[in-house]
Design a protein around this motif. Structure first.
Motif, PDB file in Angstrom:
ATOM      1  N   VAL A  53       0.810  -1.101  -0.067  1.00 41.73           N
ATOM      2  CA  VAL A  53      -0.097   0.095   0.059  1.00 41.73           C
ATOM      3  C   VAL A  53       1.018   1.375  -0.098  1.00 41.73           C
ATOM      4  CG1 VAL A  53      -0.279   0.298   2.491  1.00 41.73           C
ATOM      5  CG2 VAL A  53      -1.975   1.041   0.934  1.00 41.73           C
ATOM      6  N   ASP A  54       2.194   1.141   0.597  1.00 41.98           N
ATOM      7  CA  ASP A  54       2.824   2.366   0.812  1.00 41.98           C
ATOM      8  C   ASP A  54       3.377   2.525  -0.803  1.00 41.98           C
ATOM      9  OD1 ASP A  54       3.047   2.748   3.477  1.00 41.98           O
ATOM     10  OD2 ASP A  54       4.344   0.995   3.630  1.00 41.98           O
ATOM     11  N   ILE A  55       3.840   1.401  -1.685  1.00 40.36           N
ATOM     12  CA  ILE A  55       4.143   1.633  -2.829  1.00 40.36           C
ATOM     13  C   ILE A  55       3.144   2.425  -3.782  1.00 40.36           C
ATOM     14  CG2 ILE A  55       4.971   0.387  -4.993  1.00 40.36           C
ATOM     15  CD1 ILE A  55       6.241  -1.464  -3.247  1.00 40.36           C
ATOM     16  N   LEU A  56       1.894   1.785  -3.576  1.00 39.18           N
ATOM     17  CA  LEU A  56       0.498   2.526  -4.008  1.00 39.18           C
ATOM     18  C   LEU A  56       0.511   3.831  -4.126  1.00 39.18           C
ATOM     19  CD1 LEU A  56      -2.268  -0.249  -4.000  1.00 39.18           C
ATOM     20  CD2 LEU A  56      -0.807   0.488  -5.884  1.00 39.18           C
ATOM     21  N   ALA A  59       2.898   5.730  -5.621  1.00 40.44           N
ATOM     22  CA  ALA A  59       2.637   5.819  -7.343  1.00 40.44           C
ATOM     23  C   ALA A  59       1.574   6.802  -7.396  1.00 40.44           C
ATOM     24  CB  ALA A  59       2.202   4.459  -7.623  1.00 40.44           C
ATOM     25  N   LEU A  60       0.636   6.946  -6.393  1.00 38.56           N
ATOM     26  CA  LEU A  60      -0.393   7.802  -6.541  1.00 38.56           C
ATOM     27  C   LEU A  60      -0.040   9.318  -6.449  1.00 38.56           C
ATOM     28  CD1 LEU A  60      -3.236   8.851  -6.294  1.00 38.56           C
ATOM     29  CD2 LEU A  60      -3.523   8.260  -4.202  1.00 38.56           C
ATOM     30  N   THR A  61       1.122   9.596  -5.702  1.00 38.24           N
ATOM     31  CA  THR A  61       1.927  10.918  -5.504  1.00 38.24           C
ATOM     32  C   THR A  61       2.329  11.268  -6.915  1.00 38.24           C
ATOM     33  OG1 THR A  61       2.495  10.443  -3.116  1.00 38.24           O
ATOM     34  CG2 THR A  61       3.677  12.296  -4.260  1.00 38.24           C
ATOM     35  N   VAL A 158       6.846  -5.111  -4.968  1.00 38.16           N
ATOM     36  CA  VAL A 158       5.323  -5.458  -4.727  1.00 38.16           C
ATOM     37  C   VAL A 158       5.298  -7.144  -4.618  1.00 38.16           C
ATOM     38  CG1 VAL A 158       3.046  -5.664  -6.050  1.00 38.16           C
ATOM     39  CG2 VAL A 158       4.687  -3.648  -6.274  1.00 38.16           C
ATOM     40  N   SER A 159       4.692  -7.482  -3.664  1.00 38.89           N
ATOM     41  CA  SER A 159       4.433  -8.899  -3.272  1.00 38.89           C
ATOM     42  C   SER A 159       3.022  -9.342  -3.655  1.00 38.89           C
ATOM     43  CB  SER A 159       4.546  -9.062  -1.832  1.00 38.89           C
ATOM     44  OG  SER A 159       3.507  -8.458  -1.073  1.00 38.89           O
TER      45      SER A 159
END
Length: 322
Positions: A53-56, A59-61, A158-159
């Protein structure tokens, strides 16, 4: 946690399926090289403990930044200014559709993050320093290149398979954006056979100069590296034709103690080519680099060509080489 028996059964089943399939071609040495770049370049990022979720959110940023970039640019510059650059009606419509795609990416990522029970980050305040349509298009080319590198670099972190698939579907579109803008700008669509992965902190360092402030709760748990600028030769907005060995004079407030320049590019063995750095004369451009190149100042030059956050002192800055 799955049992050992279940796991062994799955492996055996996969092996049986694999034996029944036609023989598949193996990765070439070059493909293995690219895979290792993506894996190694992100070792430090994995140590940050970033969850899916941190990676998402990361990406959203970036997608918020890109979507706002196009919104503000098209609001400021009329169609006639893009036509003056040589863009025809179809190309201008395609360029505007790039901005629409970025907004759609924002909506998709917001939905994915919300479904995970987390509040999506909100858009920040930005300063893109627009001066004319030509500068906007040149900056768009850089942003799309960074977007490709960001998704490619984050993939090994990403897992969750469904999240990876979602990110992959965005990555391919970002690559199309990049190629279209390059063609519309009159340069080679694909100057390199491979794209270059970049770790989250390096990507955030490239985005940070455009961000003036963010709402509470929307700041990422990442710190940008000090900025790096090229003094000589003068930085060009588009593609630069520089011969290997060209001396690049770089400056940064964090250059004290830097001993090498790192040139991160898919053509570099290990991912990054290093060149000795001197504050007075700069560093020499290594051979065989093409397309998007990310330049950093480093405190070391690992022989395996792997750039890590620990040795990065400033940068990256972006160069587009012919």
């Amino acid at each position: 946690m799955p049992s050992i028996t279940k796991t062994v059964g799955i492996v055996a089943g996969l092996a049986a399926v694999a034996c029944a399939l036609p023989a598949q071609p193996k990765f070439t040495p070059r493909q293995n090289h690219i895979y290792k770049i993506a894996k190694r370049q992100n070792a430090a990022a994995a140590a940050l403990g970033l969850a899916d979720v941190d990676i998402l959110q990361f990406a959203l940023t970036l997608e918020w930044l890109e979507a706002t970039f196009y919104q503000q640019g098209f609001a400021q510059f009329g169609d006639d200014q893009f036509a003056a650059l040589g863009l025809n009606e179809v190309q201008l419509a395609d360029l505007k559709s790039v901005g629409t795609s970025e907004q759609t990416h924002v909506q998709l990522l917001q939905s994915s993050i919300a479904q995970a029970g987390v509040q999506p980050v909100q858009p920040c305040q930005y300063n893109f320093g627009f001066t004319d349509a030509a500068g906007m298009v040149a900056t768009a080319a850089i942003l799309e290149s960074v977007g490709v590198s960001a998704y490619l670099g984050a993939a090994p972190l990403v897992s969750d398979a469904s999240i990876l698939s979602t990110a992959g579907s965005i990555l391919t579109i970002e690559a199309r954006h990049q190629s279209f803008i390059r063609v519309a700008s009159g340069v080679a669509a694909s100057p390199s056979p491979f794209d270059t992965p970049l770790g989250p902190r390096a990507v955030f360092s490239l985005a940070a100069p455009f961000i003036t402030s963010c709402p509470g709760g929307s700041n990422l748990a990442l710190t940008a590296f000090p900025p790096l600028n090229m003094v000589e030769p003068a930085a060009a907005a588009g593609v630069m034709a520089l011969a290997q060995g060209t001396m690049l004079k770089l400056e940064s407030d964090a250059s004290t103690g830097a001993t090498f320049c790192g040139f991160t590019n898919s053509a570099a063995p290990g991912g990054t080519a290093f060149s000795p750095f001197d504050a007075a004369t700069g560093c020499a451009l290594p051979p065989n680099l093409a397309g998007t190149v990310y330049v950093t100042l480093t405190s070391a030059a690992p022989t395996d060509g792997v750039l890590t956050d620990e040795i990065t002192m400033a940068g990256p800055m972006v160069m587009n080489l012919s």
